[in-house]
Design a protein around this motif. Structure first.
Motif, PDB file in Angstrom:
ATOM      1  N   GLY A   1      12.641  14.322 -13.707  1.00  0.00           N
ATOM      2  CA  GLY A   1      13.883  14.814 -13.130  1.00  0.00           C
ATOM      3  C   GLY A   1      13.731  15.917 -12.104  1.00  0.00           C
ATOM      4  N   SER A   2      12.520  16.129 -11.573  1.00  0.00           N
ATOM      5  CA  SER A   2      12.277  17.284 -10.701  1.00  0.00           C
ATOM      6  C   SER A   2      12.387  16.979  -9.208  1.00  0.00           C
TER       7      SER A   2
ATOM      8  N   GLY B   1      14.552   4.351  -9.764  1.00  0.00           N
ATOM      9  CA  GLY B   1      14.288   4.020 -11.156  1.00  0.00           C
ATOM     10  C   GLY B   1      13.169   4.828 -11.785  1.00  0.00           C
ATOM     11  N   HIS B   2      12.510   5.685 -11.014  1.00  0.00           N
ATOM     12  CA  HIS B   2      11.390   6.474 -11.555  1.00  0.00           C
ATOM     13  C   HIS B   2      11.915   7.706 -12.276  1.00  0.00           C
ATOM     14  N   GLN B   3      11.304   8.036 -13.388  1.00  0.00           N
ATOM     15  CA  GLN B   3      11.801   9.132 -14.233  1.00  0.00           C
ATOM     16  C   GLN B   3      11.685  10.501 -13.572  1.00  0.00           C
ATOM     17  N   SER B   4      10.838  10.660 -12.564  1.00  0.00           N
ATOM     18  CA  SER B   4      10.686  11.967 -11.937  1.00  0.00           C
ATOM     19  C   SER B   4      11.816  12.293 -10.969  1.00  0.00           C
TER      20      SER B   4
ATOM     21  N   GLU C   1       0.826  -1.200   0.000  1.00  0.00           N
ATOM     22  CA  GLU C   1       0.000   0.000   0.000  1.00  0.00           C
ATOM     23  C   GLU C   1       0.864   1.255   0.000  1.00  0.00           C
ATOM     24  N   GLU C   2       1.917   1.245   0.830  1.00  0.00           N
ATOM     25  CA  GLU C   2       2.834   2.377   0.871  1.00  0.00           C
ATOM     26  C   GLU C   2       3.531   2.547  -0.473  1.00  0.00           C
ATOM     27  N   TYR C   3       3.921   1.433  -1.083  1.00  0.00           N
ATOM     28  CA  TYR C   3       4.572   1.460  -2.396  1.00  0.00           C
ATOM     29  C   TYR C   3       3.655   2.101  -3.436  1.00  0.00           C
ATOM     30  N   LYS C   4       2.404   1.682  -3.447  1.00  0.00           N
ATOM     31  CA  LYS C   4       1.436   2.205  -4.422  1.00  0.00           C
ATOM     32  C   LYS C   4       1.265   3.704  -4.240  1.00  0.00           C
ATOM     33  N   GLU C   5       1.168   4.161  -2.984  1.00  0.00           N
ATOM     34  CA  GLU C   5       0.975   5.590  -2.708  1.00  0.00           C
ATOM     35  C   GLU C   5       2.178   6.411  -3.174  1.00  0.00           C
ATOM     36  N   VAL C   6       3.383   5.894  -2.901  1.00  0.00           N
ATOM     37  CA  VAL C   6       4.603   6.604  -3.292  1.00  0.00           C
ATOM     38  C   VAL C   6       4.710   6.689  -4.806  1.00  0.00           C
ATOM     39  N   MET C   7       4.472   5.572  -5.483  1.00  0.00           N
ATOM     40  CA  MET C   7       4.645   5.555  -6.931  1.00  0.00           C
ATOM     41  C   MET C   7       3.599   6.416  -7.632  1.00  0.00           C
TER      42      MET C   7
ATOM     43  N   SER D   1      22.332   3.895  -7.312  1.00  0.00           N
ATOM     44  CA  SER D   1      22.238   5.218  -7.921  1.00  0.00           C
ATOM     45  C   SER D   1      22.957   5.250  -9.268  1.00  0.00           C
ATOM     46  N   VAL D   2      24.120   4.601  -9.342  1.00  0.00           N
ATOM     47  CA  VAL D   2      24.837   4.504 -10.611  1.00  0.00           C
ATOM     48  C   VAL D   2      24.004   3.726 -11.625  1.00  0.00           C
ATOM     49  N   TRP D   3      23.414   2.617 -11.208  1.00  0.00           N
ATOM     50  CA  TRP D   3      22.615   1.775 -12.110  1.00  0.00           C
ATOM     51  C   TRP D   3      21.511   2.589 -12.782  1.00  0.00           C
ATOM     52  N   PHE D   4      20.854   3.449 -11.981  1.00  0.00           N
ATOM     53  CA  PHE D   4      19.739   4.235 -12.515  1.00  0.00           C
ATOM     54  C   PHE D   4      20.168   5.612 -13.006  1.00  0.00           C
ATOM     55  N   GLY D   5      21.448   5.953 -12.888  1.00  0.00           N
ATOM     56  CA  GLY D   5      21.956   7.211 -13.414  1.00  0.00           C
ATOM     57  C   GLY D   5      21.491   8.443 -12.653  1.00  0.00           C
ATOM     58  N   VAL D   6      21.353   8.328 -11.328  1.00  0.00           N
ATOM     59  CA  VAL D   6      20.870   9.439 -10.509  1.00  0.00           C
ATOM     60  C   VAL D   6      22.033  10.028  -9.706  1.00  0.00           C
ATOM     61  N   PRO D   7      22.415  11.297  -9.933  1.00  0.00           N
ATOM     62  CA  PRO D   7      23.495  11.917  -9.164  1.00  0.00           C
ATOM     63  C   PRO D   7      23.175  11.945  -7.669  1.00  0.00           C
ATOM     64  N   ILE D   8      24.236  11.926  -6.842  1.00  0.00           N
ATOM     65  CA  ILE D   8      24.102  11.767  -5.397  1.00  0.00           C
ATOM     66  C   ILE D   8      24.454  13.049  -4.661  1.00  0.00           C
TER      67      ILE D   8
END
Length: 475
Positions: free
Chosen positions: A267-268, A350-353, A252-258, A369-376
């Motif tokens: 990217g925002s 992994g989410h585009q936002s 349920e928490e997963y669904k709400e977050v996604m 983070s590297v796998w999904f290409g998200v700067p840290i």
């Protein structure tokens, strides 16, 4: 093809060590049909044991064995608590091997279990290998410290952590400012244990590291030298299936977050999450909240309640975030932000936002983070995380500093100004034309290619398996 080689895995009973070793075992048996694996699960007397529901099984060739609990005497020194449990578990593993494992090819021992477990190989006539769930950078750092210690040249690192001096590290291209020394080596009660474990891992037939050549080229070159055991970089070892939870409450928490993320621009969002043991005091949470509100960036913040046991206990969940956050914060930021407890980290990254990740810089989180290409945004807390942060910020350029000399439990507070400035720099790097974003995206593509046939980690895993097969003891 008939299974001919059985490897027994001995993980350290902490989530970051245990789950990545499970992924190693599953990848190995998938890679070569001749292998099977037995994973020995060492329970903690506290009951804070990792739930392996999401880890799953790999048919009959990966099995999990729950070892009997070992309870240290009540007066055991805290620094001897885990060594006592590991020594006590050694007998149970020998009994298991003697009764259940028909074709033993070797032990794969976690880096923190070396002192207790390395003798098992010689006692049973099979080679021991070491699994290093941290990066090659930390491996090189510890090999250097252990050599200096044994030569009588290692000074008191605790006295250096608040100075402006620097230390040349063989696994880093740039000198390490001593204020960024990892917490685990400036704590006097823990350094001797790490030195002992590092000395024993030199006796291993090989060291399997959760990294990949393209990410840590320099560090891997520094440890792949004469006198050290062969090093096999086989990462990133990630459980991509963990992106979706198994428990109904978490679903349920997963669904709400996604669903919330689905409504945000690409990217925002800056995602703040600090690992399985990460939590903050009310005072520190207030500074974070102030920074987020003033900065104005969209945010998803995983906020956990500190354990009464400190860093050795698992964080809990807040029943009401208003109890820890500034009055009216949730209402004022409802249009741009969301505060949650447990976070499905892999799915969020992994989410585009999601455009930036404020992290404690645990090695598994950095690989994700590297796998999904998200700067840290680097905010290390304990263990080797300060070293990881410095490597990603200064050597690799994949991260921006939030506060790299922070140490969990020090009583120091990272100010709202420091947090806001770090997040601003981080989210600037997420712009499509930024050098950091482009570099991170390139490394993300490499991380995926390295695991397929022809990739560097695939080839390294093949070499490791061949060494195991070639050295099966004759019956």
């Amino acid at each position: 093809m008939k299974t001919t080689a059985e490897l027994v895995f001995i993980p350290f009973p902490a989530p970051g060590h245990l789950l990545s070793m499970i992924q190693l075992a599953k990848q190995l048996v998938k890679h070569d049909q001749r292998l099977s694996a037995t994973i020995c699960l060492i329970p903690l007397p506290s009951g804070n044991n990792t739930n392996l529901t999401a880890a799953g099984d790999d048919g009959s060739r990966v099995r999990f064995v729950n070892l009997p609990a070992v309870k240290p005497p009540p007066d055991t020194d805290p620094s001897r608590f885990m060594p006592t449990i590991l020594e006590g578990s050694k007998r149970h593993i020998k009994e298991l091997v003697g009764s259940d494992v028909a074709r033993l090819a070797g032990f794969v021992v976690d880096m923190l279990c070396c002192t207790a477990m390395m003798d098992l190989g010689s006692e049973l006539g099979v080679p021991p290998y070491v699994f290093y769930p941290s990066g090659a950078n930390f491996l090189g750092f510890m090999l250097q410290l252990q050599a200096l210690h044994d030569e009588g040249k290692l000074g008191d690192l605790a006295e250096l952590k608040d100075t402006e001096s620097e230390m040349a590290i063989s696994s880093l291209e740039k000198p390490l400012p001593c204020k960024f020394l990892p917490s685990v080596v400036v704590e006097k009660e823990w350094l001797p244990l790490l030195i002992d474990n590092t000395r024993r891992l030199r006796e291993a037939r090989g060291i399997v590291v959760n990294t990949f050549l393209e990410l840590e080229t320099y560090a891997l070159g520094s440890v792949s030298v004469a006198g050290n055991p062969p090093v096999y970089p086989v990462g990133p070892l990630l459980n991509l299936n963990s992106a979706r939870p198994e428990e109904e409450e978490e679903k349920e928490e997963y669904k709400e977050v996604m669903e919330w993320l689905d409504g945000q621009p690409v990217g925002s969002v800056v995602f703040l999450c600090f690992g399985s043991m990460g939590s903050f005091t009310k005072e520190q949470a207030t500074e974070i909240a102030t920074a987020l509100e003033r900065g104005g960036h969209r945010f998803l913040w995983s906020l956990r309640r500190p354990s009464e046991m400190g860093i050795t206990g698992d964080p809990g969940e807040y029943e009401n975030f208003d109890d820890v956050l500034p009055g009216g914060f949730l209402d004022r930021t409802s249009g741009v932000g969301k505060v949650i407890g447990w976070a499905p980290q892999m799915a969020v990254l992994g989410h585009q936002s999601v455009g930036g990740f404020v992290s404690h810089c645990g090695w598994n989180s950095m690989l994700e983070s590297v796998w999904f290409g998200v700067p840290i945004g680097a905010w290390p807390m304990y263990a080797e995380q300060q070293l990881n942060a410095f490597q990603f910020v200064e050597d690799l350029g994949f991260a921006e500093e939030i506060k790299m000399d922070y140490r969990w439990g020090s009583g120091k507070i990272v100010t709202a100004e420091e947090i806001e400035g770090g997040i601003q720099r981080l989210m600037t790097t997420t712009e499509s034309d930024s050098r950091t974003r482009k570099t991170m995206n390139e490394m993300s593509e490499m991380s995926k290619k390295t695991l397929v046939n022809g990739g560097s980690s695939y080839s390294s895993m093949t070499r490791f398996i061949q060494d195991v097969i070639d050295n099966i003891p004759s019956t």
